[in-house]
Design a protein around this motif. Sequence first.
Motif, PDB file in Angstrom:
ATOM      1  N   SER A 198      99.099 115.614  50.397  1.00  0.00           N
ATOM      2  CA  SER A 198     100.370 115.016  50.821  1.00  0.00           C
ATOM      3  C   SER A 198     100.876 115.629  52.112  1.00  0.00           C
ATOM      4  O   SER A 198     101.716 115.040  52.790  1.00  0.00           O
ATOM      5  N   ASP A 255     100.188 111.375  45.886  1.00  0.00           N
ATOM      6  CA  ASP A 255     101.573 111.233  45.428  1.00  0.00           C
ATOM      7  C   ASP A 255     102.152 112.534  44.874  1.00  0.00           C
ATOM      8  O   ASP A 255     103.260 112.538  44.331  1.00  0.00           O
ATOM      9  N   PRO A 308     100.584 110.620  53.601  1.00  0.00           N
ATOM     10  CA  PRO A 308     101.579 110.097  52.648  1.00  0.00           C
ATOM     11  C   PRO A 308     103.014 110.487  52.999  1.00  0.00           C
ATOM     12  O   PRO A 308     103.939 109.717  52.743  1.00  0.00           O
ATOM     13  N   PRO A 328     104.509 106.600  54.581  1.00  0.00           N
ATOM     14  CA  PRO A 328     104.428 106.227  53.159  1.00  0.00           C
ATOM     15  C   PRO A 328     104.000 104.783  52.933  1.00  0.00           C
ATOM     16  O   PRO A 328     103.530 104.448  51.848  1.00  0.00           O
TER      17      PRO A 328
END
Length: 253
Positions: free
Chosen positions: A91, A84, A132, A136
């Motif tokens: 990420s 995150d 991510p 998502p």
Amino acid sequence: ASYLSGGYASGEFRGLGVPLPPTLEEDLREKPAVQALSKLGMDNYLGALPDRQAQQDYVDFYAHLHRVVDEKIGRLLAALGRADDPRSLRSRTVIVRTSDHGEMGLSHGGLRQKIFNAYEETIRVPLVVSSPHLFPRARESDALASLLDIVPTFLGLAGAPPRPERFDGHDLGPLLRAEAESVRDAVLFTYDDHQAGTALQDAAGQPNRIRCVRDERWKYAVYLDPARRAAPEYEMYDLAGDPNETRNLLYKQ
């Protein structure tokens, strides 16, 4: 008993209680002969599993090895940073976890490893794609996929133009982005490892080269002798009505 020499102890996995497969006691007489022959070879080369405790230890130990691998993968992912955190390498990295084959796990009459068969236990492998930034929200799909699809998928995610003439695989991007329910109608599975990890040539007997086609419902496989000394043998399963692949329809009387 090789897990002992490998540094493991039964206390690490005994008691996990992984269910033994429903086809453990299956009779292989209506299946291609190389399957029963390879089972005899496994008992000789790998060691027999003479009782339920030994069989249970086998499947529990295999499950335990997954825990060991998961811990190592977790260390690698942690080194990339938090998923995150948009500044982290995690990420901005696409991570794919897969495998080249499955594990029979004593299914179909007590077969082990993955040699000389095209059963679901062998050809169904994990395929997890994680990013991510690009994906998502987690989702699952029952769509057919092949290991041949991984390279075209990577190229597609990197923005490369499609080049279907260069690859037999398909770009799974539409599946990953929930833009399509499937990208292929069937998969082809082949098996040509006639030595099966040994120094012997065709130790399990002929025919032992496999060509298998699987779609959403049906699986058809032919076992071939490349020298044509032995006649081909066949399998066909209705995966909707017989998901455990116990009834070979090509041998049905």
